[in-house]
Write an enzyme that holds these catalytic residues in place. Structure first.
Site, PDB file in Angstrom:
ATOM      1  N   ALA A 151     -10.710   0.487   2.948  1.00 40.21           N
ATOM      2  CA  ALA A 151     -10.266   1.744   3.559  1.00 40.21           C
ATOM      3  C   ALA A 151      -9.484   1.494   4.842  1.00 40.21           C
ATOM      4  CB  ALA A 151     -11.459   2.647   3.838  1.00 40.21           C
ATOM      5  N   ASP A 152      -9.702   0.334   5.428  1.00 39.10           N
ATOM      6  CA  ASP A 152      -8.941  -0.038   6.627  1.00 39.10           C
ATOM      7  C   ASP A 152      -7.442  -0.155   6.329  1.00 39.10           C
ATOM      8  OD1 ASP A 152     -11.438  -1.401   8.426  1.00 39.10           O
ATOM      9  OD2 ASP A 152     -11.639  -1.461   6.249  1.00 39.10           O
ATOM     10  N   PHE A 153      -7.082  -0.229   5.053  1.00 37.80           N
ATOM     11  CA  PHE A 153      -5.657  -0.310   4.693  1.00 37.80           C
ATOM     12  C   PHE A 153      -5.040   1.079   4.531  1.00 37.80           C
ATOM     13  CE2 PHE A 153      -6.911  -4.383   2.158  1.00 37.80           C
ATOM     14  CZ  PHE A 153      -7.265  -5.010   3.338  1.00 37.80           C
ATOM     15  N   GLU A 210       0.814  -1.225   0.000  1.00 35.44           N
ATOM     16  CA  GLU A 210       0.000   0.000   0.000  1.00 35.44           C
ATOM     17  C   GLU A 210       0.843   1.269   0.000  1.00 35.44           C
ATOM     18  OE1 GLU A 210      -0.755  -2.631   1.941  1.00 35.44           O
ATOM     19  OE2 GLU A 210      -2.699  -3.237   1.134  1.00 35.44           O
ATOM     20  N   HIS A 228     -11.822  -4.706   8.608  1.00 34.31           N
ATOM     21  CA  HIS A 228     -12.260  -4.530   7.221  1.00 34.31           C
ATOM     22  C   HIS A 228     -13.609  -3.823   7.148  1.00 34.31           C
ATOM     23  CE1 HIS A 228      -9.082  -7.319   6.162  1.00 34.31           C
ATOM     24  NE2 HIS A 228      -9.411  -7.337   4.905  1.00 34.31           N
TER      25      HIS A 228
END
Lengths: 324, 322
Positions: free
Chosen positions: A84-86, A60, A129
């Site tokens: 979006a959690d990443f 990422e 997640h």
């Protein structure tokens, strides 16, 4: 006017911009050959080929940094971060690099970069997640953050993000991917930074985004049978925040409820509340009310996940409390 | 084989002397409170930036770390632009918004020095991606230290650059210390170049004190990149004479280590070669140094008199419309 899903609106927006401008490139994890893990981008790779559309390693930070480097040297990248959690994995690149690059160079560069990610609870994806990311991203001048809530807005705002010369983070809500609506494929892109009145009313203002907007609209529909007319504002853009539209509504209704799929502390709703307290206090006939996720985390179990996300009953309860 | 012609040698010598004298002056400016915050000097490492810069072409791009004054000057940033930026002046390279750790000059291909360890690497990948998509033939070089070699993003960047065969040169200036810690305490190998094999790219160990060796290695890596064969990793063995940053007197170094490296000073090495090849004599060299010292003095005096950005310009450059 064609109807399509929110998911298809993403695909159409990316394809339209890639056809229009050969500087637009698109990459992320499994976005090319597989068409995205949420099947949001099928056909893009087939139409535009392996030079402009690429699958990346699961990296990422490198995805965002590479997109930044491409943006400042003449391309107009669309980078996907899947969940979006990443985003926190790439937070340095987003916060310290992307947001600041134009500023710290004294304006030598523009950063025409779009970062897409899928957010939100309700799908049973568990605690890593299912989060909404907008509140994390509002504290960084230099970034723009949008959260489209309908297929038409997705099409209009994503195209606007891609054409914008600043970095824009476009957050897609997982629960809306199958939402169907009319989309004018020939319409001009939306203007970034504008909220919209999703349902006109006069008794109370509800401000929400995405999944919470759906629930706020459902609540308004139900209350209409009793003659209660809430006005529902779709925030659409978190940064910039459209204070004028909110204030205009509160001036009319004198009551404000903010419904957010975010923890209470540090949630974006606090900014909306502060704005109204600062600039619209004397419009109010009642305290500002926030309906939030409680101070807990999103569980895997449906019983707990359903409990944490603000639901129609809680929104309705807040409306009744404020009107009583 | 690695030998440069007289013109290029002279160019490299001038660049290295300029970096040395400018950085010595920057240290003085700190002591005089004309420069704020912190700064990271590359005195002793001048051959790295000068050798690479000499091997790059117009249109190529560079990202580097906060130890970046040398890269900026080697690529052609003017002393006035550098000194004004050091002092936070409106006429600085970044209009005073960046400072010591963010030297940036798009016009010379310097896409930015970066204050977050390792964050500059993927930005070079992006510049290389643009070159690849647009088929410009340009390459991107990214400088980082041995400390950054242990940042996760270094791995991500090398891996992705190799998979996409991006025209990138990864240039690790191994000066033996990541901040205050010796590489032996933080890294299980002596040679960062060993890691190149994991990314299926060449890893070349280079004498970072020899500007001609640095130049030659960069030319090879650049050729490979331009030919579509992908990235390379160059490890330049070098040494910083000072501490990590302004306040660090480097008490952690072994006694005698600095003196040992100073015996292999990059400027002295090149000057000695030019003497023995009849391309320079000590008197000429002294004149060169005096002339550059004069340029540095001029730049500092000029920058001192330049105005700060106006307070009304606070929000400029945050977004594209401004």
């Amino acid at each position: 006017m064609p109807t399509m899903t929110y998911r298809q609106a993403v695909t159409e927006a990316i394809a339209a911009e890639m056809r229009r401008d050969d500087a637009v490139v698109f990459f992320g994890e499994d976005v090319a050959k597989a068409g995205g893990v949420f099947k949001v981008t099928p056909g893009i790779y087939e139409e535009f080929g392996p030079v402009r559309v690429r699958d990346t390693p699961i990296s990422e930070q490198a995805i965002v940094g590479t997109a930044l480097g491409a943006a400042i040297t003449g391309l107009r990248p669309v980078a996907e971060l899947m969940f979006a959690d990443f985003i926190p994995v790439a937070m340095d690149q987003i916060v310290n690099q992307v947001a600041k690059y134009r500023f710290m160079s004294g304006g030598q560069f523009t950063v025409p970069l779009t970062i897409r990610a899928s957010q939100g609870a309700g799908g049973g994806f568990g605690t890593q997640h299912s989060q909404c990311a907008e509140s994390w991203l509002m504290n960084f001048p230099g970034l723009k953050v949008v959260a489209p809530s309908s297929p038409a807005d997705m099409y209009g705002l994503l195209r606007a993000a891609i054409r914008d010369d600043d970095p824009v983070i476009v957050l897609e809500h997982k629960s809306l991917y199958n939402l169907v609506g009319e989309v004018d494929l020939e319409a001009a892109p939306e203007e970034l930074g504008q909220a919209a009145v999703a349902r006109a009313g006069e008794d109370i203002t509800l401000v929400a985004t995405q999944q919470m907007l759906q629930r706020a609209l459902a609540t308004a529909e139900k209350l209409a049978d009793e003659g209660i007319k809430p006005e529902v504002i779709d925030l659409r853009s978190l940064a910039p925040l459209d204070g004028a539209t909110i204030l205009r509504s509160v001036r009319k209704t004198s009551r404000l409820i903010i419904v957010e799929e975010a923890p209470r502390l540090g949630g974006w709703g606090a900014n909306v509340a502060a704005l109204v307290a600062d600039e619209g206090l004397f419009y109010l006939d009642a305290p500002i009310k926030r309906v939030n996720m409680e101070n807990a985390l999103i569980a895997y179990s449906p019983a707990l996940e359903d409990e944490i996300i603000p639901n129609a009953q809680r929104i309705e309860g807040a409306v009744r409390q404020l009107l009583s | 084989m690695d030998r440069l012609d007289k013109e290029s040698r002279t160019h490299a010598l001038l660049a290295m002397v300029k970096i040395r004298l400018a950085e010595e002056e920057i240290q003085n400016l700190f002591m005089a409170n004309l420069v704020r915050g912190t700064t990271h000097l590359a005195i002793g490492q001048e051959a790295c930036s000068a050798g690479v810069a000499l091997a790059l072409s117009k249109g190529d791009t560079v990202t580097c770390s906060y130890r970046g004054h040398g890269h900026a000057l080697a690529l052609g940033m003017s002393l006035r632009s550098l000194m004004a930026e050091m002092m936070g002046k409106e006429s600085g390279a970044c209009k005073g918004r960046g400072g010591s750790m963010h030297m940036t000059d798009k016009s010379i291909g310097l896409l930015g020095a970066n204050a977050i360890v390792g964050a500059q690497l993927p930005i070079a990948l992006g510049a290389a991606l643009t070159a690849q998509v647009r088929r410009t033939g340009a390459i991107a070089a990214t400088f980082f230290g041995d400390g950054a070699a242990n940042i996760g993003l270094c791995h991500e960047s090398m891996n992705m650059a190799s998979v996409w065969k991006l025209p990138v040169i990864f240039i690790c200036e191994n000066n033996l210390y990541g901040e205050y810690s010796h590489i032996r305490e933080t890294t299980p190998i002596d040679d960062i170049a060993d890691r190149a094999g994991a990314y299926a790219m060449p890893g070349v160990i280079v004498d970072g004190q020899d500007v001609e060796a640095v130049h030659a290695a960069t030319v090879s890596a650049a050729e490979r990149a331009r030919n579509g064969q992908g990235p390379s990793l160059l490890e330049l063995k070098t040494y910083r004479y000072g501490g990590h940053s302004r306040s660090d007197t480097a008490p952690y170094r072994k006694p005698g280590e600095l003196a040992q490296w100073q015996e292999r000073d990059p400027i002295d090495i090149l000057a000695a070669r030019m003497y023995s090849d009849g391309e320079l004599d000590p008197e000429e060299f002294l004149e060169i140094k005096e002339a550059i010292a004069g340029e540095v003095f001029d730049a500092v005096e000029w920058a001192k008199a330049e105005p700060f950005p106006s307070p009304q310009s606070l929000e400029d450059y945050v977004y594209a419309a401004s």
